[in-house]
Design a protein around this motif. Structure first.
Motif, PDB file in Angstrom:
ATOM      1  N   LYS A 168       0.859  -1.184   0.000  1.00  0.00           N
ATOM      2  CA  LYS A 168       0.000   0.000   0.000  1.00  0.00           C
ATOM      3  C   LYS A 168       0.894   1.233   0.000  1.00  0.00           C
ATOM      4  O   LYS A 168       2.090   1.158   0.297  1.00  0.00           O
ATOM      5  N   ALA A 169       0.304   2.379  -0.288  1.00  0.00           N
ATOM      6  CA  ALA A 169       1.077   3.619  -0.361  1.00  0.00           C
ATOM      7  C   ALA A 169       1.738   3.964   0.967  1.00  0.00           C
ATOM      8  O   ALA A 169       2.777   4.630   1.005  1.00  0.00           O
ATOM      9  N   THR A 170       1.151   3.509   2.062  1.00  0.00           N
ATOM     10  CA  THR A 170       1.690   3.819   3.390  1.00  0.00           C
ATOM     11  C   THR A 170       2.744   2.822   3.851  1.00  0.00           C
ATOM     12  O   THR A 170       3.326   2.991   4.926  1.00  0.00           O
ATOM     13  N   ASP A 171       3.002   1.789   3.046  1.00  0.00           N
ATOM     14  CA  ASP A 171       3.986   0.770   3.428  1.00  0.00           C
ATOM     15  C   ASP A 171       5.409   1.231   3.128  1.00  0.00           C
ATOM     16  O   ASP A 171       5.651   2.058   2.241  1.00  0.00           O
ATOM     17  N   THR A 172       6.342   0.648   3.859  1.00  0.00           N
ATOM     18  CA  THR A 172       7.758   0.780   3.544  1.00  0.00           C
ATOM     19  C   THR A 172       8.175  -0.473   2.784  1.00  0.00           C
ATOM     20  O   THR A 172       7.822  -1.591   3.180  1.00  0.00           O
ATOM     21  N   LEU A 251      10.732  -5.788  -6.536  1.00  0.00           N
ATOM     22  CA  LEU A 251      10.180  -5.636  -5.188  1.00  0.00           C
ATOM     23  C   LEU A 251      10.614  -6.835  -4.347  1.00  0.00           C
ATOM     24  O   LEU A 251      10.153  -7.958  -4.552  1.00  0.00           O
ATOM     25  N   ILE A 252      11.496  -6.569  -3.395  1.00  0.00           N
ATOM     26  CA  ILE A 252      12.061  -7.644  -2.573  1.00  0.00           C
ATOM     27  C   ILE A 252      11.165  -7.976  -1.389  1.00  0.00           C
ATOM     28  O   ILE A 252      10.906  -9.148  -1.090  1.00  0.00           O
ATOM     29  N   SER A 253      10.678  -6.928  -0.706  1.00  0.00           N
ATOM     30  CA  SER A 253       9.845  -7.197   0.473  1.00  0.00           C
ATOM     31  C   SER A 253       9.017  -5.977   0.837  1.00  0.00           C
ATOM     32  O   SER A 253       9.317  -4.849   0.428  1.00  0.00           O
ATOM     33  N   ILE A 254       7.960  -6.234   1.608  1.00  0.00           N
ATOM     34  CA  ILE A 254       7.158  -5.178   2.221  1.00  0.00           C
ATOM     35  C   ILE A 254       7.487  -5.196   3.707  1.00  0.00           C
ATOM     36  O   ILE A 254       7.328  -6.220   4.377  1.00  0.00           O
ATOM     37  N   ASP A 255       7.948  -4.071   4.213  1.00  0.00           N
ATOM     38  CA  ASP A 255       8.458  -4.037   5.581  1.00  0.00           C
ATOM     39  C   ASP A 255       7.465  -3.437   6.568  1.00  0.00           C
ATOM     40  O   ASP A 255       7.807  -3.169   7.713  1.00  0.00           O
ATOM     41  N   GLY A 256       6.250  -3.200   6.125  1.00  0.00           N
ATOM     42  CA  GLY A 256       5.236  -2.686   7.034  1.00  0.00           C
ATOM     43  C   GLY A 256       5.008  -1.200   6.877  1.00  0.00           C
ATOM     44  O   GLY A 256       5.617  -0.543   6.068  1.00  0.00           O
TER      45      GLY A 256
END
Length: 256
Positions: A168-172, A251-256
């Motif tokens: 999402k746009a708010t994710d790191t 894209l390796i990962s979504i960190d939250g």
């Protein structure tokens, strides 16, 4: 010495002797006629002590910066007279300026306004080439098989598909990427550095914020980002204003 102080002093010197232009030019002309090779040699400075070299070096550095400032201002179409610049410097050192502080301030404000307006006009003119190149490229690129154009004008193609979660746009997120100009010149690459980059998606250029949200973790996309979704009319570093950009992103990962 703080940079702002130098800039302020330079700017003041540029206008200081504006009212004495005719007299300054006449004096310079007269001096040039009588100056001989012998007097030039007599005027040569002999620098022996450290203090002498320090004083001279300060003058050289100040003069070099002043010359650069005048050339930069004149490059947009303003014609500052270097002889008047020199006279203003001399008058300032002697404590005999030909203008009041109020007149100097008024002239400097007008100079700043002129310079900004002319610089913006020049940037816009130079930017036309990049805008036209970008529009032509994107129009042709949109016809290629596999290239998708979104409502905003962002284009992308899937290089490696994946079934992972989408951010999402708010994710790191953590990504690997390589960015190039339309001429193929590479301006940035986490791949070359050997270190993935992590950042909040809502704190990057709009083309990235929109595009990376389309990517499942593990996928690789190629994005074609028009200038208005990239760095706009200002550019950034080695990226010229109005540049359409190409990014290869993993894209390796979504960190939250």
């Amino acid at each position: 010495m703080k940079k702002i102080g130098v800039v302020s002093s330079l700017a003041a010197a540029l206008i200081l002797a504006g009212c004495g232009k005719d007299a300054a030019n006449a004096a310079v002309s007269e001096q040039a006629e009588v100056k001989t090779e012998q007097t030039k040699q007599e005027e040569a400075v002999t620098l022996q002590t450290l203090t002498e070299k320090q004083a001279y070096g300060l003058g050289v550095n100040f003069g070099t910066q002043l010359k650069s400032t005048v050339e930069q201002i004149n490059s947009v179409g303003i014609a500052l007279d270097m002889e008047l610049v020199k006279k203003g410097m001399t008058d300032a050192v002697a404590g005999t300026p030909s203008l009041s502080q109020e007149d100097i301030q008024t002239a400097l404000q007008e100079l700043q306004k002129q310079h900004q307006e002319l610089e913006q006009a020049k940037r816009a003119e130079d930017g036309k080439q990049f805008i036209e190149e970008g529009q032509t490229f994107l129009a042709e690129n949109a016809k290629k098989e596999g290239v998708v154009t979104t409502e905003s004008g962002l284009q992308y193609e899937i290089v490696t598909a994946a079934d992972g979660e989408k951010p999402k746009a708010t994710d790191t997120v953590t990504v690997h990427y390589t960015g190039t100009l339309l001429n193929g010149e590479k301006f940035d690459s986490s791949v070359d550095r050997g270190q993935p980059a992590s950042f909040p998606l809502n704190r990057v250029i709009p083309g990235w914020t929109e595009g990376v949200q389309l990517m499942p973790v593990g996928s690789k996309f190629r994005f074609y980002i028009p200038y208005n979704l990239a760095y706009g009319e200002g550019g950034s570093g080695s990226i010229p204003p109005y540049s359409t950009l190409i990014f290869d992103v993993e894209l390796i990962s979504i960190d939250g």
